[in-house]
Write a protein that holds these residues in place. Structure first.
Motif, PDB file in Angstrom:
ATOM      1  N   ALA A 121      -4.422  85.244  30.822  1.00  0.00           N
ATOM      2  CA  ALA A 121      -3.469  84.388  31.538  1.00  0.00           C
ATOM      3  C   ALA A 121      -3.709  82.914  31.246  1.00  0.00           C
ATOM      4  O   ALA A 121      -2.828  82.088  31.465  1.00  0.00           O
ATOM      5  N   ALA A 122      -4.867  82.556  30.708  1.00  0.00           N
ATOM      6  CA  ALA A 122      -5.168  81.162  30.378  1.00  0.00           C
ATOM      7  C   ALA A 122      -4.301  80.666  29.224  1.00  0.00           C
ATOM      8  O   ALA A 122      -4.175  79.461  29.020  1.00  0.00           O
ATOM      9  N   ARG A 123      -3.694  81.580  28.470  1.00  0.00           N
ATOM     10  CA  ARG A 123      -2.799  81.188  27.370  1.00  0.00           C
ATOM     11  C   ARG A 123      -1.429  80.735  27.863  1.00  0.00           C
ATOM     12  O   ARG A 123      -0.644  80.178  27.104  1.00  0.00           O
ATOM     13  N   ALA A 124      -1.129  80.956  29.121  1.00  0.00           N
ATOM     14  CA  ALA A 124       0.200  80.630  29.653  1.00  0.00           C
ATOM     15  C   ALA A 124       0.262  79.169  30.103  1.00  0.00           C
ATOM     16  O   ALA A 124      -0.696  78.621  30.634  1.00  0.00           O
ATOM     17  N   CYS A 125       1.420  78.569  29.896  1.00  0.00           N
ATOM     18  CA  CYS A 125       1.666  77.204  30.373  1.00  0.00           C
ATOM     19  C   CYS A 125       1.648  77.215  31.903  1.00  0.00           C
ATOM     20  O   CYS A 125       2.311  78.044  32.529  1.00  0.00           O
ATOM     21  N   PRO A 126       0.899  76.294  32.523  1.00  0.00           N
ATOM     22  CA  PRO A 126       0.844  76.290  33.982  1.00  0.00           C
ATOM     23  C   PRO A 126       2.181  75.925  34.633  1.00  0.00           C
ATOM     24  O   PRO A 126       2.432  76.288  35.774  1.00  0.00           O
ATOM     25  N   SER A 127       3.053  75.237  33.893  1.00  0.00           N
ATOM     26  CA  SER A 127       4.342  74.836  34.460  1.00  0.00           C
ATOM     27  C   SER A 127       5.397  75.935  34.373  1.00  0.00           C
ATOM     28  O   SER A 127       6.013  76.294  35.371  1.00  0.00           O
ATOM     29  N   CYS A 128       5.599  76.463  33.143  1.00  0.00           N
ATOM     30  CA  CYS A 128       6.702  77.409  32.952  1.00  0.00           C
ATOM     31  C   CYS A 128       6.257  78.855  32.774  1.00  0.00           C
ATOM     32  O   CYS A 128       7.070  79.761  32.837  1.00  0.00           O
ATOM     33  N   VAL A 131       5.163  80.329  30.019  1.00  0.00           N
ATOM     34  CA  VAL A 131       5.353  80.872  28.670  1.00  0.00           C
ATOM     35  C   VAL A 131       3.993  80.951  27.975  1.00  0.00           C
ATOM     36  O   VAL A 131       3.198  80.021  28.032  1.00  0.00           O
ATOM     37  N   PHE A 132       3.735  82.096  27.296  1.00  0.00           N
ATOM     38  CA  PHE A 132       2.466  82.288  26.602  1.00  0.00           C
ATOM     39  C   PHE A 132       2.479  81.618  25.234  1.00  0.00           C
ATOM     40  O   PHE A 132       3.482  81.681  24.510  1.00  0.00           O
ATOM     41  N   ALA A 133       1.362  81.012  24.864  1.00  0.00           N
ATOM     42  CA  ALA A 133       1.204  80.404  23.546  1.00  0.00           C
ATOM     43  C   ALA A 133       1.170  81.508  22.497  1.00  0.00           C
ATOM     44  O   ALA A 133       0.633  82.587  22.726  1.00  0.00           O
ATOM     45  N   THR A 134       1.738  81.227  21.326  1.00  0.00           N
ATOM     46  CA  THR A 134       1.764  82.218  20.257  1.00  0.00           C
ATOM     47  C   THR A 134       0.777  81.903  19.141  1.00  0.00           C
ATOM     48  O   THR A 134       0.535  82.729  18.280  1.00  0.00           O
ATOM     49  N   ARG A 135       0.189  80.699  19.141  1.00  0.00           N
ATOM     50  CA  ARG A 135      -0.788  80.343  18.112  1.00  0.00           C
ATOM     51  C   ARG A 135      -1.834  79.399  18.692  1.00  0.00           C
ATOM     52  O   ARG A 135      -1.597  78.734  19.706  1.00  0.00           O
ATOM     53  N   VAL A 136      -2.967  79.332  18.027  1.00  0.00           N
ATOM     54  CA  VAL A 136      -4.039  78.425  18.440  1.00  0.00           C
ATOM     55  C   VAL A 136      -3.732  77.050  17.863  1.00  0.00           C
ATOM     56  O   VAL A 136      -3.479  76.915  16.670  1.00  0.00           O
ATOM     57  N   LYS A 137      -3.751  76.038  18.699  1.00  0.00           N
ATOM     58  CA  LYS A 137      -3.415  74.686  18.259  1.00  0.00           C
ATOM     59  C   LYS A 137      -4.651  73.850  17.961  1.00  0.00           C
ATOM     60  O   LYS A 137      -4.584  72.806  17.356  1.00  0.00           O
ATOM     61  N   GLY A 138      -5.793  74.325  18.395  1.00  0.00           N
ATOM     62  CA  GLY A 138      -7.043  73.604  18.174  1.00  0.00           C
ATOM     63  C   GLY A 138      -8.154  74.258  18.967  1.00  0.00           C
ATOM     64  O   GLY A 138      -7.956  75.285  19.616  1.00  0.00           O
ATOM     65  N   ALA A 139      -9.310  73.675  18.875  1.00  0.00           N
ATOM     66  CA  ALA A 139     -10.463  74.210  19.599  1.00  0.00           C
ATOM     67  C   ALA A 139     -11.297  73.062  20.150  1.00  0.00           C
ATOM     68  O   ALA A 139     -11.289  71.962  19.596  1.00  0.00           O
ATOM     69  N   ALA A 140     -11.993  73.335  21.219  1.00  0.00           N
ATOM     70  CA  ALA A 140     -12.873  72.332  21.827  1.00  0.00           C
ATOM     71  C   ALA A 140     -14.070  73.050  22.437  1.00  0.00           C
ATOM     72  O   ALA A 140     -13.984  74.221  22.803  1.00  0.00           O
ATOM     73  N   VAL A 141     -15.171  72.336  22.515  1.00  0.00           N
ATOM     74  CA  VAL A 141     -16.364  72.859  23.182  1.00  0.00           C
ATOM     75  C   VAL A 141     -16.693  71.898  24.313  1.00  0.00           C
ATOM     76  O   VAL A 141     -16.841  70.700  24.085  1.00  0.00           O
ATOM     77  N   THR A 142     -16.731  72.411  25.523  1.00  0.00           N
ATOM     78  CA  THR A 142     -17.097  71.581  26.669  1.00  0.00           C
ATOM     79  C   THR A 142     -18.482  71.992  27.145  1.00  0.00           C
ATOM     80  O   THR A 142     -18.954  73.086  26.861  1.00  0.00           O
ATOM     81  N   ARG A 143     -19.131  71.098  27.870  1.00  0.00           N
ATOM     82  CA  ARG A 143     -20.491  71.343  28.337  1.00  0.00           C
ATOM     83  C   ARG A 143     -20.569  71.196  29.853  1.00  0.00           C
ATOM     84  O   ARG A 143     -20.883  70.129  30.362  1.00  0.00           O
ATOM     85  N   PRO A 144     -20.258  72.255  30.609  1.00  0.00           N
ATOM     86  CA  PRO A 144     -20.401  72.167  32.066  1.00  0.00           C
ATOM     87  C   PRO A 144     -21.845  71.848  32.424  1.00  0.00           C
ATOM     88  O   PRO A 144     -22.770  72.452  31.901  1.00  0.00           O
ATOM     89  N   ARG A 145     -22.045  70.874  33.311  1.00  0.00           N
ATOM     90  CA  ARG A 145     -23.396  70.426  33.614  1.00  0.00           C
ATOM     91  C   ARG A 145     -23.811  70.685  35.059  1.00  0.00           C
ATOM     92  O   ARG A 145     -24.935  70.425  35.419  1.00  0.00           O
ATOM     93  N   ASP A 146     -22.927  71.179  35.879  1.00  0.00           N
ATOM     94  CA  ASP A 146     -23.264  71.338  37.300  1.00  0.00           C
ATOM     95  C   ASP A 146     -23.488  72.802  37.667  1.00  0.00           C
ATOM     96  O   ASP A 146     -23.139  73.243  38.743  1.00  0.00           O
ATOM     97  N   LEU A 147     -24.091  73.564  36.760  1.00  0.00           N
ATOM     98  CA  LEU A 147     -24.361  74.967  37.020  1.00  0.00           C
ATOM     99  C   LEU A 147     -25.867  75.235  36.932  1.00  0.00           C
ATOM    100  O   LEU A 147     -26.351  75.815  35.976  1.00  0.00           O
ATOM    101  N   PRO A 148     -26.642  74.780  37.922  1.00  0.00           N
ATOM    102  CA  PRO A 148     -28.080  75.040  37.867  1.00  0.00           C
ATOM    103  C   PRO A 148     -28.358  76.528  38.018  1.00  0.00           C
ATOM    104  O   PRO A 148     -27.689  77.226  38.769  1.00  0.00           O
ATOM    105  N   TYR A 149     -29.342  77.010  37.263  1.00  0.00           N
ATOM    106  CA  TYR A 149     -29.642  78.436  37.332  1.00  0.00           C
ATOM    107  C   TYR A 149     -31.081  78.664  36.881  1.00  0.00           C
ATOM    108  O   TYR A 149     -31.425  78.401  35.736  1.00  0.00           O
ATOM    109  N   GLY A 150     -31.924  79.121  37.762  1.00  0.00           N
ATOM    110  CA  GLY A 150     -33.307  79.451  37.413  1.00  0.00           C
ATOM    111  C   GLY A 150     -34.194  78.243  37.226  1.00  0.00           C
ATOM    112  O   GLY A 150     -33.775  77.105  37.377  1.00  0.00           O
ATOM    113  N   GLU A 151     -35.435  78.506  36.867  1.00  0.00           N
ATOM    114  CA  GLU A 151     -36.415  77.431  36.699  1.00  0.00           C
ATOM    115  C   GLU A 151     -36.339  76.795  35.318  1.00  0.00           C
ATOM    116  O   GLU A 151     -36.568  75.604  35.177  1.00  0.00           O
ATOM    117  N   ARG A 152     -36.080  77.603  34.294  1.00  0.00           N
ATOM    118  CA  ARG A 152     -35.945  77.042  32.952  1.00  0.00           C
ATOM    119  C   ARG A 152     -34.548  76.475  32.795  1.00  0.00           C
ATOM    120  O   ARG A 152     -33.598  76.914  33.422  1.00  0.00           O
TER     121      ARG A 152
END
Length: 77
Positions: free
Chosen positions: A37-44, A46-67
């Protein structure tokens, strides 16, 4: 959608692709968006039919464990 990643990290619709363990003792977790469902436009809704690009994000507020954990979320646009 409840997956092992959802149970582990509390992130619905995300899957772990791989986990690396560098020499410094941290863990690198590579994630992808697994919810179709993440491929769908939040407004209308409609599902995307092709990949337009790529990105890598770095979530930083997810503490987990000691290491340290580093998250790399690979996203398609």
């Amino acid at each position: 959608m409840v997956s092992d990643t959802t149970l582990l990290l509390g992130l619905d619709g995300v899957s772990v692709v791989r986990v690396e363990s560098p020499a410094d003792g941290t863990r690198r977790v590579h994630l992808i968006t697994a919810d179709e469902a993440a491929r769908a436009c939040p407004s209308c809704g409609v599902f995307a039919t092709r990949v337009k690009g790529a990105a890598v994000t770095r979530p930083r507020d997810l503490p987990y464990g000691e290491r340290g954990l580093e998250f790399f979320w690979h996203k398609r646009r």
